[in-house]
Motif scaffolding. Structure first.
Motif, PDB file in Angstrom:
ATOM      1  N   GLY A 446       0.804  -1.214   0.000  1.00 13.16           N
ATOM      2  CA  GLY A 446       0.000   0.000   0.000  1.00 13.16           C
ATOM      3  C   GLY A 446       0.836   1.263   0.000  1.00 13.16           C
ATOM      4  O   GLY A 446       0.615   2.168  -0.829  1.00 13.16           O
ATOM      5  N   PRO A 447       1.828   1.401   0.894  1.00 18.73           N
ATOM      6  CA  PRO A 447       2.671   2.602   0.860  1.00 18.73           C
ATOM      7  C   PRO A 447       3.460   2.763  -0.443  1.00 18.73           C
ATOM      8  O   PRO A 447       3.601   3.874  -0.960  1.00 18.73           O
ATOM      9  CB  PRO A 447       3.615   2.384   2.053  1.00 18.73           C
ATOM     10  CG  PRO A 447       2.869   1.482   2.981  1.00 18.73           C
ATOM     11  CD  PRO A 447       2.090   0.568   2.092  1.00 18.73           C
ATOM     12  N   THR A 450       1.004   4.129  -3.173  1.00 24.69           N
ATOM     13  CA  THR A 450       0.642   5.543  -3.047  1.00 24.69           C
ATOM     14  C   THR A 450       1.833   6.463  -3.320  1.00 24.69           C
ATOM     15  O   THR A 450       1.686   7.518  -3.946  1.00 24.69           O
ATOM     16  CB  THR A 450       0.080   5.799  -1.651  1.00 24.69           C
ATOM     17  OG1 THR A 450       1.028   5.346  -0.655  1.00 24.69           O
ATOM     18  CG2 THR A 450      -1.225   5.044  -1.451  1.00 24.69           C
ATOM     19  N   GLY A 454       2.002   8.914  -6.740  1.00 28.28           N
ATOM     20  CA  GLY A 454       2.013  10.354  -6.511  1.00 28.28           C
ATOM     21  C   GLY A 454       2.738  11.114  -7.606  1.00 28.28           C
ATOM     22  O   GLY A 454       2.497  12.314  -7.802  1.00 28.28           O
ATOM     23  N   MET A 471      -3.644  -3.299  -1.199  1.00 27.25           N
ATOM     24  CA  MET A 471      -4.647  -2.234  -1.270  1.00 27.25           C
ATOM     25  C   MET A 471      -5.619  -2.387  -0.106  1.00 27.25           C
ATOM     26  O   MET A 471      -6.367  -3.355  -0.015  1.00 27.25           O
ATOM     27  CB  MET A 471      -5.380  -2.323  -2.610  1.00 27.25           C
ATOM     28  CG  MET A 471      -6.339  -1.184  -2.866  1.00 27.25           C
ATOM     29  SD  MET A 471      -5.459   0.370  -3.125  1.00 27.25           S
ATOM     30  CE  MET A 471      -6.868   1.479  -3.331  1.00 27.25           C
ATOM     31  N   ALA A 475      -4.522   2.799   2.084  1.00 23.39           N
ATOM     32  CA  ALA A 475      -4.034   3.087   0.734  1.00 23.39           C
ATOM     33  C   ALA A 475      -5.103   3.806  -0.088  1.00 23.39           C
ATOM     34  O   ALA A 475      -4.786   4.717  -0.863  1.00 23.39           O
ATOM     35  CB  ALA A 475      -3.609   1.793   0.048  1.00 23.39           C
ATOM     36  N   ALA A 478      -5.169   7.411   0.958  1.00 21.03           N
ATOM     37  CA  ALA A 478      -4.000   8.125   0.433  1.00 21.03           C
ATOM     38  C   ALA A 478      -4.147   8.410  -1.061  1.00 21.03           C
ATOM     39  O   ALA A 478      -3.761   9.482  -1.541  1.00 21.03           O
ATOM     40  CB  ALA A 478      -2.738   7.308   0.702  1.00 21.03           C
ATOM     41  N   LEU A 479      -4.718   7.462  -1.802  1.00 19.14           N
ATOM     42  CA  LEU A 479      -4.945   7.694  -3.234  1.00 19.14           C
ATOM     43  C   LEU A 479      -5.969   8.800  -3.449  1.00 19.14           C
ATOM     44  O   LEU A 479      -5.877   9.562  -4.414  1.00 19.14           O
ATOM     45  CB  LEU A 479      -5.417   6.404  -3.901  1.00 19.14           C
ATOM     46  CG  LEU A 479      -4.383   5.287  -4.042  1.00 19.14           C
ATOM     47  CD1 LEU A 479      -5.011   4.061  -4.703  1.00 19.14           C
ATOM     48  CD2 LEU A 479      -3.179   5.746  -4.856  1.00 19.14           C
ATOM     49  N   ARG A 481      -6.318  11.445  -1.660  1.00 16.73           N
ATOM     50  CA  ARG A 481      -5.619  12.727  -1.480  1.00 16.73           C
ATOM     51  C   ARG A 481      -4.582  12.976  -2.563  1.00 16.73           C
ATOM     52  O   ARG A 481      -4.283  14.131  -2.883  1.00 16.73           O
ATOM     53  CB  ARG A 481      -4.934  12.749  -0.111  1.00 16.73           C
ATOM     54  CG  ARG A 481      -5.882  12.673   1.074  1.00 16.73           C
ATOM     55  CD  ARG A 481      -5.134  12.899   2.380  1.00 16.73           C
ATOM     56  NE  ARG A 481      -4.126  11.867   2.596  1.00 16.73           N
ATOM     57  CZ  ARG A 481      -4.346  10.754   3.291  1.00 16.73           C
ATOM     58  NH1 ARG A 481      -5.553  10.525   3.817  1.00 16.73           N
ATOM     59  NH2 ARG A 481      -3.385   9.863   3.472  1.00 16.73           N
ATOM     60  N   THR A 482      -4.034  11.899  -3.151  1.00 18.41           N
ATOM     61  CA  THR A 482      -2.909  12.037  -4.080  1.00 18.41           C
ATOM     62  C   THR A 482      -3.353  12.227  -5.521  1.00 18.41           C
ATOM     63  O   THR A 482      -2.710  12.964  -6.284  1.00 18.41           O
ATOM     64  CB  THR A 482      -2.001  10.796  -3.989  1.00 18.41           C
ATOM     65  OG1 THR A 482      -1.629  10.594  -2.631  1.00 18.41           O
ATOM     66  CG2 THR A 482      -0.761  10.960  -4.837  1.00 18.41           C
ATOM     67  N   MET A 503     -11.547   7.687   1.392  1.00 18.82           N
ATOM     68  CA  MET A 503     -11.057   8.094   0.069  1.00 18.82           C
ATOM     69  C   MET A 503     -11.815   9.315  -0.447  1.00 18.82           C
ATOM     70  O   MET A 503     -11.207  10.254  -0.968  1.00 18.82           O
ATOM     71  CB  MET A 503     -11.200   6.924  -0.914  1.00 18.82           C
ATOM     72  CG  MET A 503     -10.634   7.217  -2.279  1.00 18.82           C
ATOM     73  SD  MET A 503     -10.688   5.783  -3.374  1.00 18.82           S
ATOM     74  CE  MET A 503      -9.691   6.390  -4.737  1.00 18.82           C
TER      75      MET A 503
END
Length: 560
Positions: A446-447, A450, A454, A471, A475, A478-479, A481-482, A503
């Motif tokens: 997951g990290p 993302t 980015g 996932m 995650a 974070a997606l 926001r990214t 999300m």
């Protein structure tokens, strides 16, 4: 009256002659209902001896009995000669029947190839199809060929040849307008209905192309597709349906290509002593006439496809007007066919989109030849388990479309992606990707997902990560926001994602900080951890979300 423009067209194909006449269904609802084009195409497949090549003026393949009769008519001289040959080589007598069979097969292939020239006059079916193409005033219709509902269950990029109609100009992440909308007038308390709606249709097609694609899909679904049913004359008619030009006019373009290539003076090179240089075949590249329209052709699940199929497409000059080619599930596609016939031959110079998904015989050697398709903008190699992520990354780095910023869609699920391999391919695209598919990858965390994605924050609008164990809810948040431009997300099989609220909250927070409104998000969440109650709660809190938890509505994920 058969070509009246007031009636929508339907192609009816009889069992014996494959394609016989055109039938038009009336618009009035009170008249007797005629079967749909999909049903008619399935009925038109006919028995095994049905041959569309004959319908379009092609030669009739001779049966074994006819070949035996011809051999018997040659007289006793041939029999005596064959007997003498058998006595002369007694050591190879056991393999002579096999050699004879191969010899007769090669002789029949050469005979059929010599009869694949364009006809002087079009056949009746050709004239009817061209009349059908002239019905440009008729509106486009949704395409629902045989097998298409199953193809919709695959991923966000398939069916490969379909696109949203009417074409979208700017807003690409809005939901499909599948039903007429009704608005209220506050002054007069009246309601107005907008009849405009969106649907999926064959990209850059017309009614003649739709009829031929329906027949191809019906042949594939019935299991009776083969080289004898789709040969050079059949594909030549497909070219006429796309361009509106006669086969001889298209052939003259190819002749101009060969003559122009001969006139260009070349520097003399030192001849190599190897025998491979002397036996090299001449190039069959065609002239790229950019004024010709581009068409879309699907041979989805055509398991019987072979070298003869693509050679027939080559003879018919399909490449002069082919922009989108779907070869998903063509198990007969090998490295030699992909490299020698499709890529290196120069016969398909205008291909923009190519799918070889689930072509299990392809390896990294065959995929490397895609660099010859200089105008390639999107490709799908998912499910080809003999291809590795390093092969895809090498292709992206060396492809000329990457340097020019044309390569914007890469779908390569099921190849064993890792965090390092994902970062390499994202870096190779120089941050221009709009669509990416790396599903069925248990080694992506997951990290890592993302952080790497980015780099595509300003461009990525379609992401497919189905059945990726890394996932999860963190995650997904974070997606959100990214990736502010994300329009379609495929998280099927990601059973660690239980809610989309985090999300959507990240998307809203990102849009507020940038002073822009968040776009609509379409999510494929089948087999994920999202429940109906969780989805209802998220949709009560946030607008602009469509999530499919069952098998319906998958086709809305297509954004072309």
């Amino acid at each position: 009256s058969i070509c009246s423009i007031h009636l929508p067209p339907i192609l009816l194909l009889s069992p014996r002659s494959s394609i016989s006449f055109l039938l038009y269904r009336t618009v009035h609802n009170n008249m007797r209902e005629i079967p749909s084009l999909r049903v008619l195409a399935l009925r038109a497949v006919g028995p095994k001896n049905c041959d569309p090549e004959i319908t379009f003026g092609g030669p009739r393949a001779r049966r074994n009995a006819e070949v035996n009769d011809e051999n018997d008519a040659n007289g006793d001289a041939n029999v005596n000669a064959s007997a003498a040959a058998e006595q002369k080589s007694s050591s190879s007598s056991s393999s002579s029947p096999l050699k004879d069979k191969k010899r007769h097969r090669e002789k029949e292939r050469r005979r059929l190839s010599s009869l694949c020239l364009p006809l002087d006059e079009p056949t009746l079916t050709s004239r009817l199809l061209r009349s059908l193409r002239d019905l440009s005033g008729r509106p486009q219709r949704p395409y629902s060929g045989p097998g298409r509902p199953n193809a919709n269950d695959v991923d966000i990029a398939h069916p490969w040849i379909l696109a949203v109609y009417p074409p979208r100009e700017s807003v690409n992440n809005a939901p499909l307008l599948t039903a007429p909308t009704t608005t209220e007038d506050n002054d007069n308390d009246a309601t107005t209905t907008n009849e405009e709606r969106e649907f999926l249709a064959i990209e850059n097609s017309n009614h003649a192309v739709e009829c031929m694609q329906q027949f191809i899909d019906a042949l594939v679904e019935s299991g009776r597709a083969g080289d004898t049913r789709m040969g050079a004359h059949f594909f030549r008619e497909w070219v006429a349906a796309i361009t509106g030009m006669d086969a001889r006019a298209i052939s003259s373009i190819a002749k101009m290509s060969s003559s122009s290539s001969e006139r260009v003076p070349r520097k003399k090179k030192r001849q190599k002593s190897s025998s491979s240089s002397s036996s090299s075949t001449p190039s069959t590249a065609i002239v790229v006439d950019e004024s010709l329209p581009l068409g879309s052709l699907s041979l989805h699940n055509f398991a019987a496809g072979s070298t003869q199929t693509f050679r027939s497409m080559q003879k018919a000059n399909v490449g002069c007007c082919l922009g989108t080619l779907d070869l998903s599930g063509v198990h007969g596609l090998t490295d030699s066919i992909l490299s020698d016939v499709i890529c290196n031959s120069g016969s398909f110079p205008r291909i923009r989109r190519l799918s070889v998904k689930n072509c299990r015989k392809l390896t990294g050697k065959g995929i490397a030849s895609l660099v010859k398709l200089t105008k390639l903008a999107a490709f799908d190699v998912g499910g080809c388990f003999n291809i590795h992520p390093a092969d895809v990354t090498s292709l992206v780095r060396n492809h000329p479309s990457t340097k020019k910023g044309r390569l914007v869609e890469i779908y390569a699920s099921g190849l064993g992606w890792t965090d390092v391999a994902l970062e390499e391919i994202v870096d190779a695209t120089a941050g221009r990707l709009r669509g990416l598919g790396v599903g069925f990858s248990p080694y992506i965390s997951g990290p890592g997902l993302t952080l790497t994605l980015g780099k595509l924050a300003s461009t990525l609008s379609r992401l497919a990560v189905p059945f990726c164990t890394g996932m999860d809810d963190a995650a997904a948040a974070a997606l959100g926001r990214t990736l502010p431009n994300l329009a379609v997300l495929d998280i099927r099989g990601c059973n660690k994602v239980y809610s989309l609220s985090a999300m959507m909250e990240g998307r809203v927070g990102n849009s507020e900080s940038n002073g822009a409104s968040a776009g609509h998000l379409f999510v494929l969440g089948r087999y994920s951890g999202i429940s109906n109650n969780s989805l209802e709660e998220t949709m009560r809190l946030f607008d602009g979300l469509t999530c499919v938890l069952d098998g319906g509505g998958i086709g809305e994920g297509i954004r072309r």
